[in-house]
Write a protein that holds these residues in place. Structure first.
Motif, PDB file in Angstrom:
ATOM      1  N   GLU A  24     -37.887 -32.071 -94.065  1.00 19.35           N
ATOM      2  CA  GLU A  24     -37.912 -30.833 -94.841  1.00 19.35           C
ATOM      3  C   GLU A  24     -37.609 -29.669 -93.908  1.00 19.35           C
ATOM      4  O   GLU A  24     -38.137 -29.612 -92.788  1.00 19.35           O
ATOM      5  N   VAL A  25     -36.767 -28.741 -94.347  1.00 17.24           N
ATOM      6  CA  VAL A  25     -36.518 -27.522 -93.578  1.00 17.24           C
ATOM      7  C   VAL A  25     -37.654 -26.546 -93.864  1.00 17.24           C
ATOM      8  O   VAL A  25     -37.887 -26.163 -95.002  1.00 17.24           O
ATOM      9  N   ILE A  26     -38.373 -26.167 -92.800  1.00 18.06           N
ATOM     10  CA  ILE A  26     -39.545 -25.315 -92.930  1.00 18.06           C
ATOM     11  C   ILE A  26     -39.188 -23.842 -92.836  1.00 18.06           C
ATOM     12  O   ILE A  26     -39.764 -22.997 -93.514  1.00 18.06           O
ATOM     13  N   ALA A  27     -38.250 -23.509 -91.957  1.00 21.69           N
ATOM     14  CA  ALA A  27     -37.865 -22.111 -91.761  1.00 21.69           C
ATOM     15  C   ALA A  27     -36.445 -22.058 -91.222  1.00 21.69           C
ATOM     16  O   ALA A  27     -35.965 -23.015 -90.604  1.00 21.69           O
ATOM     17  N   ARG A  28     -35.784 -20.917 -91.468  1.00 23.76           N
ATOM     18  CA  ARG A  28     -34.462 -20.655 -90.910  1.00 23.76           C
ATOM     19  C   ARG A  28     -34.532 -19.351 -90.125  1.00 23.76           C
ATOM     20  O   ARG A  28     -35.059 -18.351 -90.624  1.00 23.76           O
ATOM     21  N   VAL A  29     -34.012 -19.403 -88.895  1.00 20.68           N
ATOM     22  CA  VAL A  29     -34.077 -18.256 -87.992  1.00 20.68           C
ATOM     23  C   VAL A  29     -32.677 -18.014 -87.434  1.00 20.68           C
ATOM     24  O   VAL A  29     -32.051 -18.956 -86.929  1.00 20.68           O
ATOM     25  N   PRO A  30     -32.157 -16.781 -87.490  1.00 25.21           N
ATOM     26  CA  PRO A  30     -30.788 -16.536 -87.010  1.00 25.21           C
ATOM     27  C   PRO A  30     -30.622 -16.785 -85.521  1.00 25.21           C
ATOM     28  O   PRO A  30     -29.559 -17.181 -85.064  1.00 25.21           O
ATOM     29  N   SER A  31     -31.661 -16.554 -84.728  1.00 23.06           N
ATOM     30  CA  SER A  31     -31.542 -16.618 -83.280  1.00 23.06           C
ATOM     31  C   SER A  31     -31.628 -18.056 -82.766  1.00 23.06           C
ATOM     32  O   SER A  31     -32.073 -18.953 -83.468  1.00 23.06           O
ATOM     33  N   PHE A  32     -31.177 -18.248 -81.522  1.00 26.59           N
ATOM     34  CA  PHE A  32     -31.464 -19.469 -80.795  1.00 26.59           C
ATOM     35  C   PHE A  32     -31.431 -19.133 -79.308  1.00 26.59           C
ATOM     36  O   PHE A  32     -30.773 -18.173 -78.913  1.00 26.59           O
ATOM     37  N   PRO A  33     -32.116 -19.856 -78.419  1.00 27.69           N
ATOM     38  CA  PRO A  33     -33.012 -20.951 -78.773  1.00 27.69           C
ATOM     39  C   PRO A  33     -34.215 -20.463 -79.570  1.00 27.69           C
ATOM     40  O   PRO A  33     -34.471 -19.260 -79.651  1.00 27.69           O
ATOM     41  N   MET A  34     -34.939 -21.384 -80.143  1.00 22.64           N
ATOM     42  CA  MET A  34     -36.050 -21.034 -81.034  1.00 22.64           C
ATOM     43  C   MET A  34     -37.141 -22.081 -80.904  1.00 22.64           C
ATOM     44  O   MET A  34     -37.419 -22.833 -81.822  1.00 22.64           O
ATOM     45  N   CYS A  35     -37.768 -22.115 -79.736  1.00 23.39           N
ATOM     46  CA  CYS A  35     -38.847 -23.068 -79.501  1.00 23.39           C
ATOM     47  C   CYS A  35     -40.075 -22.710 -80.329  1.00 23.39           C
ATOM     48  O   CYS A  35     -40.245 -21.564 -80.752  1.00 23.39           O
ATOM     49  N   ILE A  36     -40.932 -23.700 -80.565  1.00 21.61           N
ATOM     50  CA  ILE A  36     -42.062 -23.519 -81.467  1.00 21.61           C
ATOM     51  C   ILE A  36     -43.353 -24.046 -80.852  1.00 21.61           C
ATOM     52  O   ILE A  36     -43.346 -24.900 -79.983  1.00 21.61           O
ATOM     53  N   ASP A  37     -44.458 -23.491 -81.339  1.00 23.72           N
ATOM     54  CA  ASP A  37     -45.786 -24.042 -81.120  1.00 23.72           C
ATOM     55  C   ASP A  37     -46.671 -23.473 -82.222  1.00 23.72           C
ATOM     56  O   ASP A  37     -46.192 -22.785 -83.119  1.00 23.72           O
ATOM     57  N   ARG A  38     -47.976 -23.727 -82.118  1.00 22.47           N
ATOM     58  CA  ARG A  38     -48.840 -23.423 -83.249  1.00 22.47           C
ATOM     59  C   ARG A  38     -50.130 -22.760 -82.777  1.00 22.47           C
ATOM     60  O   ARG A  38     -50.704 -23.126 -81.754  1.00 22.47           O
TER      61      ARG A  38
END
Length: 281
Positions: free
Chosen positions: A44-58
């Motif tokens: 499932e696509v959770i979010a779309r962000v124009p920029s990259f890179p786009m690392c994640i954590d919580r």
């Protein structure tokens, strides 16, 4: 180790895998998407962000943080799916931001490589701290292409991959989030660490793009396991029901072209690891 299995393929440039709520969450930089996939391969696509890179954590409360790298912003995904600015990093560095780790206090550490990659002249990078209240400050400098980071479960130590330094570097974490006592955690003897994760025995797995492998090492640099791939390994994490499933993001490295459009050669791979993951959530 069990044999590698393909969980997903046809990705542009998968990075930054994190296990949460029975699914693997990761960002596909080339598609500008944050994706969640279960162990059956349903995604499932959770979010779309124009920029990259786009690392994640919580954050400790479960909300997702996304590095909007070229904008210099740290975004927070709210329960309704909307994105809000969690912290503004633009005053700390002019180049794109890279990886992120969040500790149990809600402090987010984000690093900046310090130069235009690829092709730019090398300049050491920095680490920044974004507090739960949204303020941001520099907490370390002079790091050689900072990449993956982990925080130990007791929130006492941050371990950083220095890709151009061929090493893992540790810092003590103060109660206010400041970093001190910088020291060598492991000399990787030519290994080029990218994304990393920590297991229950205190060993670290690191992805290695130029050497096309994922390696498990203990503090001091002793190599415990090596997984050879047919393409570069960019990041790894532990998850699954018992946190013993090792997830690896892999891709053919062809320079910036396949970070954006590419031939969709990116894969998410899995194998069973000898020790489970640690940390949260």
């Amino acid at each position: 180790m069990s044999e590698l299995q393909i969980l997903m393929s046809g990705l542009v440039f998968p990075e930054s895998p994190r296990w949460h709520n029975d699914r693997l969450w990761f960002s596909d930089w080339g598609a500008h998407e944050v994706i969640a996939v279960d162990l059956e391969g349903k995604s499932e696509v959770i979010a779309r962000v124009p920029s990259f890179p786009m690392c994640i954590d919580r954050l400790p409360d479960g909300r997702l943080l996304i590095v909007s790298a070229n904008d210099g912003l740290l975004l927070r995904r709210e329960p309704d799916g909307s994105l809000a600015t969690h912290a503004d990093l633009t005053g700390l560095a002019q180049h794109a931001w890279n990886d992120i780790v969040v500790d149990g206090r809600g402090n987010a550490y984000v690093n900046n490589i310090g130069f235009d990659f690829p092709g730019g002249e090398f300049v050491p990078g920095i680490l920044a701290l974004a507090t739960p209240e949204g303020s941001a400050r520099q907490v370390a400098e002079g790091v050689a292409f900072p990449n993956g980071m982990v925080v130990t479960p007791d929130n006492s130590t941050l371990i950083l991959a220095e890709s151009y330094g061929n090493r893992l570097t540790a810092f003590d974490i103060a109660p206010d989030g400041s970093l001190s006592n910088r020291r060598l955690w492991a000399d990787l003897q030519g290994g080029a660490p990218d994304g990393i994760c920590l297991d229950a025995e205190g060993a670290i797995w690191y992805g290695d793009v130029p050497n096309k492998r994922c390696v498990r090492v203990r503090e001091g640099g002793e190599v415990l396991q090596t997984i050879d791939l047919d393409r570069g390994c960019f990041a790894c994490t532990l998850g699954g029901a018992d946190k013993k499933t090792l997830f690896l993001t892999a891709n053919d490295w062809r320079g910036p072209a396949n970070m954006t459009e590419g031939a969709r050669t990116g894969q998410m791979l899995t194998a069973e690891a000898p020790a489970p993951g640690v940390g949260w959530p």
